[in-house]
Enzyme design. Sequence first.
Site, PDB file in Angstrom:
ATOM      1  N   ARG A 220       5.613  -5.010  -0.784  1.00 39.58           N
ATOM      2  CA  ARG A 220       4.397  -4.343  -0.279  1.00 39.58           C
ATOM      3  C   ARG A 220       3.914  -4.976   1.018  1.00 39.58           C
ATOM      4  O   ARG A 220       4.239  -6.125   1.334  1.00 39.58           O
ATOM      5  CB  ARG A 220       3.277  -4.456  -1.313  1.00 39.58           C
ATOM      6  CG  ARG A 220       3.614  -3.797  -2.658  1.00 39.58           C
ATOM      7  CD  ARG A 220       2.741  -2.640  -2.957  1.00 39.58           C
ATOM      8  NE  ARG A 220       3.199  -1.883  -4.123  1.00 39.58           N
ATOM      9  CZ  ARG A 220       2.681  -0.703  -4.460  1.00 39.58           C
ATOM     10  NH1 ARG A 220       1.709  -0.161  -3.746  1.00 39.58           N
ATOM     11  NH2 ARG A 220       3.143  -0.049  -5.509  1.00 39.58           N
TER      12      ARG A 220
ATOM     13  N   SER B 190       1.834   5.935  -9.261  1.00 38.28           N
ATOM     14  CA  SER B 190       2.214   4.825  -8.399  1.00 38.28           C
ATOM     15  C   SER B 190       3.606   5.053  -7.808  1.00 38.28           C
ATOM     16  O   SER B 190       4.521   5.466  -8.524  1.00 38.28           O
ATOM     17  CB  SER B 190       2.197   3.533  -9.206  1.00 38.28           C
ATOM     18  OG  SER B 190       0.914   3.337  -9.749  1.00 38.28           O
TER      19      SER B 190
ATOM     20  N   ARG C 219       2.624  -4.609 -11.333  1.00 37.89           N
ATOM     21  CA  ARG C 219       1.640  -4.541 -12.407  1.00 37.89           C
ATOM     22  C   ARG C 219       2.343  -4.679 -13.761  1.00 37.89           C
ATOM     23  O   ARG C 219       3.524  -4.385 -13.894  1.00 37.89           O
ATOM     24  CB  ARG C 219       0.872  -3.221 -12.363  1.00 37.89           C
ATOM     25  CG  ARG C 219      -0.168  -3.145 -11.240  1.00 37.89           C
ATOM     26  CD  ARG C 219      -0.934  -1.833 -11.256  1.00 37.89           C
ATOM     27  NE  ARG C 219      -0.060  -0.707 -11.040  1.00 37.89           N
ATOM     28  CZ  ARG C 219       0.421   0.076 -11.998  1.00 37.89           C
ATOM     29  NH1 ARG C 219       0.098  -0.109 -13.265  1.00 37.89           N
ATOM     30  NH2 ARG C 219       1.235   1.076 -11.688  1.00 37.89           N
TER      31      ARG C 219
ATOM     32  N   ASP D 108      -5.292   5.472  -1.845  1.00 33.96           N
ATOM     33  CA  ASP D 108      -5.016   5.126  -3.250  1.00 33.96           C
ATOM     34  C   ASP D 108      -6.133   5.489  -4.229  1.00 33.96           C
ATOM     35  O   ASP D 108      -5.843   5.865  -5.349  1.00 33.96           O
ATOM     36  CB  ASP D 108      -4.717   3.622  -3.354  1.00 33.96           C
ATOM     37  CG  ASP D 108      -3.957   3.241  -4.625  1.00 33.96           C
ATOM     38  OD1 ASP D 108      -2.933   3.887  -4.922  1.00 33.96           O
ATOM     39  OD2 ASP D 108      -4.404   2.317  -5.326  1.00 33.96           O
TER      40      ASP D 108
ATOM     41  N   TYR E 205       0.088 -11.060  -8.648  1.00 33.35           N
ATOM     42  CA  TYR E 205       0.577  -9.908  -7.875  1.00 33.35           C
ATOM     43  C   TYR E 205      -0.350  -8.698  -7.905  1.00 33.35           C
ATOM     44  O   TYR E 205      -0.804  -8.267  -8.969  1.00 33.35           O
ATOM     45  CB  TYR E 205       1.950  -9.460  -8.409  1.00 33.35           C
ATOM     46  CG  TYR E 205       2.732  -8.669  -7.368  1.00 33.35           C
ATOM     47  CD1 TYR E 205       3.525  -9.331  -6.432  1.00 33.35           C
ATOM     48  CD2 TYR E 205       2.634  -7.296  -7.297  1.00 33.35           C
ATOM     49  CE1 TYR E 205       4.218  -8.627  -5.465  1.00 33.35           C
ATOM     50  CE2 TYR E 205       3.329  -6.575  -6.324  1.00 33.35           C
ATOM     51  CZ  TYR E 205       4.119  -7.248  -5.408  1.00 33.35           C
ATOM     52  OH  TYR E 205       4.803  -6.549  -4.444  1.00 33.35           O
TER      53      TYR E 205
ATOM     54  N   LYS F  42      -7.336  -1.782  -8.896  1.00 28.88           N
ATOM     55  CA  LYS F  42      -7.162  -0.979 -10.121  1.00 28.88           C
ATOM     56  C   LYS F  42      -8.180  -1.376 -11.184  1.00 28.88           C
ATOM     57  O   LYS F  42      -8.678  -0.530 -11.916  1.00 28.88           O
ATOM     58  CB  LYS F  42      -5.752  -1.144 -10.662  1.00 28.88           C
ATOM     59  CG  LYS F  42      -4.665  -0.817  -9.647  1.00 28.88           C
ATOM     60  CD  LYS F  42      -4.749   0.615  -9.187  1.00 28.88           C
ATOM     61  CE  LYS F  42      -3.737   0.825  -8.081  1.00 28.88           C
ATOM     62  NZ  LYS F  42      -3.326   2.159  -7.829  1.00 28.88           N
TER      63      LYS F  42
ATOM     64  N   CYS G 259       4.610   7.323  -5.770  1.00 23.24           N
ATOM     65  CA  CYS G 259       5.015   8.729  -5.729  1.00 23.24           C
ATOM     66  C   CYS G 259       4.477   9.473  -4.517  1.00 23.24           C
ATOM     67  O   CYS G 259       4.402  10.709  -4.525  1.00 23.24           O
ATOM     68  CB  CYS G 259       4.607   9.423  -7.021  1.00 23.24           C
ATOM     69  SG  CYS G 259       5.568   8.865  -8.438  1.00 23.24           S
TER      70      CYS G 259
ATOM     71  N   HIS H   7      -7.361   8.045  -9.036  1.00 25.03           N
ATOM     72  CA  HIS H   7      -6.204   7.454  -8.349  1.00 25.03           C
ATOM     73  C   HIS H   7      -5.709   8.459  -7.308  1.00 25.03           C
ATOM     74  O   HIS H   7      -4.674   9.097  -7.483  1.00 25.03           O
ATOM     75  CB  HIS H   7      -5.128   7.152  -9.395  1.00 25.03           C
ATOM     76  CG  HIS H   7      -3.984   6.314  -8.893  1.00 25.03           C
ATOM     77  ND1 HIS H   7      -2.750   6.308  -9.493  1.00 25.03           N
ATOM     78  CD2 HIS H   7      -3.877   5.448  -7.860  1.00 25.03           C
ATOM     79  CE1 HIS H   7      -1.937   5.475  -8.860  1.00 25.03           C
ATOM     80  NE2 HIS H   7      -2.597   4.946  -7.857  1.00 25.03           N
TER      81      HIS H   7
HETATM   82  P1  GTP Z   1       1.167   3.277  -4.877  1.00 20.52           P
HETATM   83  O1  GTP Z   1       0.743   2.430  -3.738  1.00 20.52           O
HETATM   84  O2  GTP Z   1       2.032   2.544  -5.854  1.00 20.52           O
HETATM   85  O3  GTP Z   1       0.036   3.944  -5.570  1.00 20.52           O
HETATM   86  O4  GTP Z   1       2.217   4.381  -4.299  1.00 20.52           O
HETATM   87  P2  GTP Z   1       1.995   5.715  -3.414  1.00 20.52           P
HETATM   88  O5  GTP Z   1       1.674   6.855  -4.307  1.00 20.52           O
HETATM   89  O6  GTP Z   1       1.084   5.454  -2.289  1.00 20.52           O
HETATM   90  O7  GTP Z   1       3.481   5.987  -2.891  1.00 20.52           O
HETATM   91  P3  GTP Z   1       4.077   5.830  -1.392  1.00 20.52           P
HETATM   92  O8  GTP Z   1       3.477   6.823  -0.434  1.00 20.52           O
HETATM   93  O9  GTP Z   1       4.024   4.406  -1.003  1.00 20.52           O
HETATM   94  O10 GTP Z   1       5.588   6.266  -1.632  1.00 20.52           O
HETATM   95  C1  GTP Z   1       6.452   5.596  -2.534  1.00 20.52           C
HETATM   96  C2  GTP Z   1       7.893   5.856  -2.197  1.00 20.52           C
HETATM   97  O11 GTP Z   1       8.148   7.266  -2.221  1.00 20.52           O
HETATM   98  C3  GTP Z   1       8.277   5.371  -0.811  1.00 20.52           C
HETATM   99  O12 GTP Z   1       9.542   4.773  -0.880  1.00 20.52           O
HETATM  100  C4  GTP Z   1       8.328   6.618   0.020  1.00 20.52           C
HETATM  101  O13 GTP Z   1       9.246   6.534   1.081  1.00 20.52           O
HETATM  102  C5  GTP Z   1       8.719   7.691  -1.000  1.00 20.52           C
HETATM  103  N1  GTP Z   1       8.147   9.012  -0.624  1.00 20.52           N
HETATM  104  C6  GTP Z   1       6.864   9.275  -0.275  1.00 20.52           C
HETATM  105  N2  GTP Z   1       6.699  10.581   0.055  1.00 20.52           N
HETATM  106  C7  GTP Z   1       7.900  11.169  -0.097  1.00 20.52           C
HETATM  107  C8  GTP Z   1       8.391  12.510   0.099  1.00 20.52           C
HETATM  108  O14 GTP Z   1       7.661  13.431   0.493  1.00 20.52           O
HETATM  109  N3  GTP Z   1       9.704  12.729  -0.179  1.00 20.52           N
HETATM  110  C9  GTP Z   1      10.543  11.736  -0.608  1.00 20.52           C
HETATM  111  N4  GTP Z   1      11.809  12.030  -0.859  1.00 20.52           N
HETATM  112  N5  GTP Z   1      10.121  10.454  -0.789  1.00 20.52           N
HETATM  113  C10 GTP Z   1       8.829  10.175  -0.542  1.00 20.52           C
HETATM  114  C1  SPV Z   2      -0.115   1.127  -7.885  1.00 14.21           C
HETATM  115  O1  SPV Z   2       0.710   0.593  -8.646  1.00 14.21           O
HETATM  116  O2  SPV Z   2      -0.572   2.295  -8.093  1.00 14.21           O
HETATM  117  C2  SPV Z   2      -0.571   0.426  -6.677  1.00 14.21           C
HETATM  118  C3  SPV Z   2      -0.124  -0.958  -6.481  1.00 14.21           C
HETATM  119  O3  SPV Z   2      -1.314   0.982  -5.897  1.00 14.21           O
HETATM  120  S1  SPV Z   2      -1.069  -2.126  -7.375  1.00 14.21           S
HETATM  121  O4  SPV Z   2      -2.157  -2.585  -6.529  1.00 14.21           O
HETATM  122  O5  SPV Z   2      -0.203  -3.221  -7.742  1.00 14.21           O
HETATM  123  O6  SPV Z   2      -1.648  -1.481  -8.550  1.00 14.21           O
HETATM  124 MN    MN Z   3      -1.718   3.191  -6.560  1.00 12.72          MN
END
Ligand code: GTP
Ligand code: SPV
Ligand code: MN
Length: 595
Positions: free
Chosen positions: A379, A262, A70, A287, A211, A220, A264, A240
């Site tokens: 992704r 994002s 983004r 999400d 993207y 979003k 996290c 979110h």
């Molecule tokens: P968006 O799709 O961008 O909104 O991200 P999200 O909030 O869904 O994050 P996601 O669950 O994909 O995690 C992002 C990164 O953080 C990944 O590389 C995970 O492996 C890492 N991660 C997720 N949960 C944990 C956790 O509990 N501990 C640690 N150390 N890393 C984590």
């Molecule tokens: C985020 O960035 O919080 C996502 C990926 O979930 S995107 O669809 O690119 O916004």
């Molecule tokens: Mn997101």
Amino acid sequence: MGGAAKNEKLNKWIEEIADMCRPDGIYWCDGTKEEYDRMMAKMVETGSATVLEKRPNSFLFRTDPSDVARVEDRTFISTSSKDDAGPTNNWLDPVDLKNTMRGLYQGCMKGRTMYVIPFSMGPIGSPISKIGVEVTDSPYVVCNMHMMTRVSARIYEMLSAGEEFIPCLHSIGAPLAAGQKDALWPCAPIENKYISHFPEENLIWSYGSGYGGNALLGKKCLALRIASAMARREGWMAEHMLILRLTNPQGRQYHIAAAFPSACGKTNLAMMRPTIPGWKCECIGDDIAWMKIGPDGRLHAINPENGFFGVAPGTSYGTNPMAMDTVRENVIFTNCALTDDGDVWWEGMTDEVPGHLIDWKGRDWTPDSREEAAHPNARFTVLASQCPVICKDWENPAGVPIDIFIFGGRRSSVVPLVYEAFNWEHGVFLGATAASETTSANIGAVGNLRRDPFAMKPFCGYQMGDYFRHWLDMGDTLGDKAPRIFYVNWFRKSPEGMFLWPGFSDNSRVLKWMCERIEGKVGARKTEIGLLPNDGDLDLSGLDIAPENMNELMRIDSGAWRAELPDIERHFAEFGARLPAKLKKQLQELKKRLG
Ligand code: GTP
Ligand code: SPV
Ligand code: MN
């Protein structure tokens, strides 16, 4: 499909767009598998998609190295008054912005097909769902939208019957001259990218990027930025947030919605497999949550999406086995590395690193290479229905009643593993002051601490001070039926830079404590920042964690918290008169408690 859409507004809009963008042809999508297969086959033929021999019906795309996430700096909330976009959004005057963008859109689809994508956010026909129509010149966007939203010809019928829709205009911004060879990932340079929202007329104009959130406009742009503005006007919430169902050994169900910025941890928490015996977790969304107050006076949440657009790096059978099983087939991978036997790979996927790969830029890669093989924001796109732990109620138009809200972020220091808000108003203060280290989900610096209120900084379609007030108002309406509010941080590190908490499945231990708090089964100790677990109340059975790590995870350093205050004050000052007095009062009280 041409004449199928008899909706006057739609036909007029499509005509206008075609006049402006000058595509070679117009194609009306119907959302069928045949359509998906045909478009994917074409992209394989042109070389922009790579067939993954090892994964049934799965494909790899490599983007232009400039178009990998983004673009918050190029994202605009264009309201007639700048104040209504607020200090957390980029603003341009709607008349000026439209003039600039019309200039860019002029002839921008030459040499390409313009696709019309009718889609629904939320189950088709449900009263909470919203219909959008995305116009795009990217077949990659069409295939992704097939998974991320509900694309169907039935929507044309609904439009013919007079249903409203949200127009979403998208172009990659790369017209082709006669005979010009296309790039593998055509897009516009950063200074010509615009992700624009006109919340006063429910309109989205996106230009220059192919993207993720820049281009899949149901996500979003519609389901958060436009929907959050609609939700405030109409008395509901667009957040979110992941949504999950946790069931305890006695069969009692808890529904949890969690807002983390994002990259996290939302997708990971949403699909988690609890390590504590007898507890079960099911995924409803990873999400976005749309929430309305139901006839029972409680807040009910639906997931408006149809698929997951998940972060690949870090995903493994160790960390997120359910995601790994979800992506076994029928997946679009973007910016992952390619193995020699025709599969994808990314950092953290396996303990053993392959000896040779093609990296996300299409170059040979070995473990000696200096750069990562997969882009950190690589992704997967996949249908939610393929997730082995998808909840049977995930498409229930009535939604699920939310018991618990969680806020959080990525903080390598200061913030403890978990604490509970004293009450709703304090919980809103926790959401409003949430801070997190930036990630590669946005183009820009990574690891910088910033305030990201409710994980909505990049996604709130109106003045954030008004958004805080909306949260306070929702609490007033919900009264004692409001969800309880907690704050978590899975990412606290040791001085050596190691994560102190194992995370992932073990986060179930933290969720269990929250459920027991709700049942009144466990107490909590009152601290300056909120309510923390009493010693022994967090279920750590079977977990090998050093007591000093646990102490550090739960430690509150008053000095470090006092040092946060000036930044919170600066953050709040940005909202001027739009900052609710109740939040000012919360800040005063925090100051007093910290002494
Ligand atoms: P968006 O799709 O961008 O909104 O991200 P999200 O909030 O869904 O994050 P996601 O669950 O994909 O995690 C992002 C990164 O953080 C990944 O590389 C995970 O492996 C890492 N991660 C997720 N949960 C944990 C956790 O509990 N501990 C640690 N150390 N890393 C984590
Ligand atoms: C985020 O960035 O919080 C996502 C990926 O979930 S995107 O669809 O690119 O916004
Ligand atoms: Mn997101």
